[in-house]
Motif scaffolding. Structure first.
Motif, mmCIF file in Angstrom:
data_model
loop_
_atom_site.group_PDB
_atom_site.id
_atom_site.type_symbol
_atom_site.label_atom_id
_atom_site.label_comp_id
_atom_site.label_asym_id
_atom_site.label_seq_id
_atom_site.Cartn_x
_atom_site.Cartn_y
_atom_site.Cartn_z
ATOM 1 N N LEU A 1 0.968 -1.257 0.192
ATOM 2 C CA LEU A 1 0.019 0.057 -0.004
ATOM 3 C C LEU A 1 1.044 1.341 -0.031
ATOM 4 O O LEU A 1 1.299 1.755 1.132
ATOM 5 C CB LEU A 1 -1.057 -0.104 1.131
ATOM 6 C CG LEU A 1 -2.138 1.000 1.252
ATOM 7 C CD1 LEU A 1 -3.257 0.705 0.365
ATOM 8 C CD2 LEU A 1 -2.591 1.361 2.763
ATOM 9 N N GLY A 2 1.133 1.721 -1.246
ATOM 10 C CA GLY A 2 2.238 2.829 -1.204
ATOM 11 C C GLY A 2 2.243 3.464 -2.631
ATOM 12 O O GLY A 2 1.284 3.049 -3.395
ATOM 13 N N SER A 3 2.910 4.211 -2.905
ATOM 14 C CA SER A 3 2.941 5.091 -4.015
ATOM 15 C C SER A 3 4.346 5.810 -4.386
ATOM 16 O O SER A 3 4.985 6.031 -3.319
ATOM 17 C CB SER A 3 1.750 6.146 -4.336
ATOM 18 O OG SER A 3 1.877 7.157 -3.020
ATOM 19 N N TRP A 4 4.555 6.102 -5.354
ATOM 20 C CA TRP A 4 5.713 7.142 -5.783
ATOM 21 C C TRP A 4 5.215 8.371 -6.229
ATOM 22 O O TRP A 4 4.414 8.467 -7.281
ATOM 23 C CB TRP A 4 6.767 6.389 -6.803
ATOM 24 C CG TRP A 4 6.713 5.003 -6.666
ATOM 25 C CD1 TRP A 4 6.434 3.771 -7.412
ATOM 26 C CD2 TRP A 4 7.484 4.093 -5.396
ATOM 27 N NE1 TRP A 4 6.511 2.659 -6.810
ATOM 28 C CE2 TRP A 4 7.218 3.084 -5.772
ATOM 29 C CE3 TRP A 4 7.885 4.634 -4.100
ATOM 30 C CZ2 TRP A 4 7.604 2.013 -4.897
ATOM 31 C CZ3 TRP A 4 8.367 3.693 -3.396
ATOM 32 C CH2 TRP A 4 8.285 2.251 -3.646
ATOM 33 N N THR A 5 5.688 9.469 -5.604
ATOM 34 C CA THR A 5 4.955 10.713 -5.841
ATOM 35 C C THR A 5 6.108 11.747 -6.391
ATOM 36 O O THR A 5 7.145 11.890 -5.504
ATOM 37 C CB THR A 5 4.156 11.192 -4.680
ATOM 38 O OG1 THR A 5 3.250 10.390 -4.471
ATOM 39 C CG2 THR A 5 3.395 12.575 -5.083
ATOM 40 N N GLY A 6 5.924 12.206 -7.534
ATOM 41 C CA GLY A 6 7.050 13.245 -7.844
ATOM 42 C C GLY A 6 6.520 14.093 -9.135
ATOM 43 O O GLY A 6 5.504 13.760 -9.839
#
Length: 445
Positions: free
Chosen positions: A424-429
């Protein structure tokens, strides 16, 4: 949050106390519900739901440690879990590196929950897909729309108890035009952020421009990387760059306290700020917070679990992960700058606009040198104008080198979360304007 998970955790602890009164024990009870709508050739072909409740037990007794889990959560299943876990300690090797249990501690946050995700129906997900397909304007499309709900409880024999809950909603879609693909991805805690029409319109317009792509020679090019490509950089930083186990073993590029990045780069791992995706504690029960990894270009920290922290003489940052990879930063956030994407592009004299990276593999973990392919759209930029579509490239690039001091020429003003490859995660940029990227040749096929 589900009190039944807390009941399960405490029930297992009680069973351990009876079976092995001197044991140190920790119990993690987790329930994951996810709903997935897939589509291909512009038609929905699969709509599935899955709910899994699991209980993981760690027992340390007489200097030996064992871990086991079960999805059988009735009384018989829990008793069997305790019996085999406690029994296995007699055969386990001595565990000289046992770091002990997490003492009682408070959470920095309990997780972000959005009611629209909990209430989302197959029709709701189909509506996002339909809007995407229609906006793509008749091009062949494929992808998925997914919603997820996690609840958890953790308890140990040292008196530590925490609970959490979080939601996520993801969309990944592609449009194809005469063999040329364009794609868009987004992840959020909120269903309302999945704007199928906007995503479909973007990939449809992009795919139509990708026909008759030209071949350019290999070499170093100035680049603007879209958030999808930036997400690959963050993913590999999570696996290899800021991993406390690899850092302890001398296999990480990270040198704490050094200005290894351009001052425009600030990178955190943040699962707890409201609106961010993530679990508020790890599988060892350690509370998570906002972890500053790169502060205005300076490498400030790496992620630790309890074992790697003990070896490094540090404190766990709440990043235990299973599978032997070492501590993982699953919720990386690259802070946006103040430059709109059109202005990033206008700042390029001659370079490439790159949508996405694909099939990236590490060649040198110590330098974080990777090889991979571009994907889903590359365009030549000349004098600040997007021009000719370009055939996909193969590249070989040290990621930290590309973000080194003086190499970051601009940071976009809008960060976009991309779905995580696991958990349960994400990569935000945001989009990045970089001075150079090393392309080694045109991709075959």
């Amino acid at each position: 949050m589900s009190s039944s998970l807390a009941d399960l955790a405490h029930q297992v602890l009680d069973l351990v106390r009876t079976a092995a009164p001197t044991a140190e024990a920790a119990v993690s009870a987790d329930r994951t519900e996810q709903w997935l709508t897939r589509f291909a050739t512009s038609f929905i072909h699969q709509n599935v739901a899955d709910e899994t409740t699991s209980v993981t037990l760690t027992v340390h007794v007489d200097g030996r440690t064992t871990v086991a889990s079960t999805t059988l959560t009735d009384d018989a299943g829990l008793r069997a879990l305790v019996e085999r876990t406690v029994g296995a300690t007699r055969l386990a090797p001595l565990d000289a590196a046992w770091p002990g249990l997490v003492p009682p501690a408070s959470l920095a946050g309990t997780g972000t929950v959005d009611q629209s995700v909990l209430a989302a129906t197959p029709d709701d997900r189909a509506g996002v897909v339909q809007a995407f397909v229609r906006a793509a304007g008749g091009l062949e499309t494929a992808g998925y729309c997914r919603t997820k709900h996690w609840t958890g409880a953790y308890a140990n024999s040292a008196g530590h108890f925490v609970e959490g809950e979080a939601t996520s909603a993801d969309f990944d879609g592609i449009a194809r035009n005469d063999g040329a693909d364009s794609a868009a991805r987004i992840s959020s805690t909120r269903m309302s952020d999945l704007d199928g029409a906007a995503l479909g319109d973007r990939v449809g317009r992009n795919a139509r421009t990708l026909t008759s792509a030209v071949e350019l020679p290999a070499g170093e090019y100035e680049v603007v990387l879209m958030p999808e490509a930036v997400a690959d950089i963050l993913t590999n930083f999570a696996f290899y760059g800021f991993n406390g186990k690899q850092h302890n073993e001398g296999r990480s590029f990270a040198r704490l306290g050094e200005a290894q990045f351009d001052p425009a780069i600030t990178l955190t791992d943040d699962p707890v700020t409201p609106g961010n995706i993530g679990q508020p504690y790890d599988a060892e029960g350690t509370p998570r917070g906002v972890l500053s990894l790169v502060d205005a270009g300076v490498t400030a920290a790496v992620a630790h679990d309890r074992r790697t922290a003990a070896k490094a003489g540090a404190a766990s940052t709440g990043h235990y992960s299973e599978g032997g990879w070492g501590p993982m930063t699953e919720n990386l956030v690259l802070s946006p700058g103040s430059t709109p994407l059109p202005d990033l592009i206008r700042g390029v004299r001659r370079g490439l606009l790159v949508t996405d990276f694909w099939y990236t593999r590490v060649l040198d973990p110590r330098q974080m040198t990777l090889t991979g392919l571009t994907r889903n759209g590359v365009w030549l930029i000349e004098d600040g104008e997007i021009g000719t579509p370009v055939q996909n490239f193969r590249f070989t690039q040290a990621y930290p080198q590309a973000l080194a001091p003086g190499r970051v020429l601009g940071v976009g003003d809008t960060a976009v979360a991309q779905p995580s490859r696991w958990g349960l995660g994400s990569w935000t940029g945001p989009a990045l304007h970089l001075a150079s990227w090393n392309f080694t040749g045109t991709a075959s096929g």
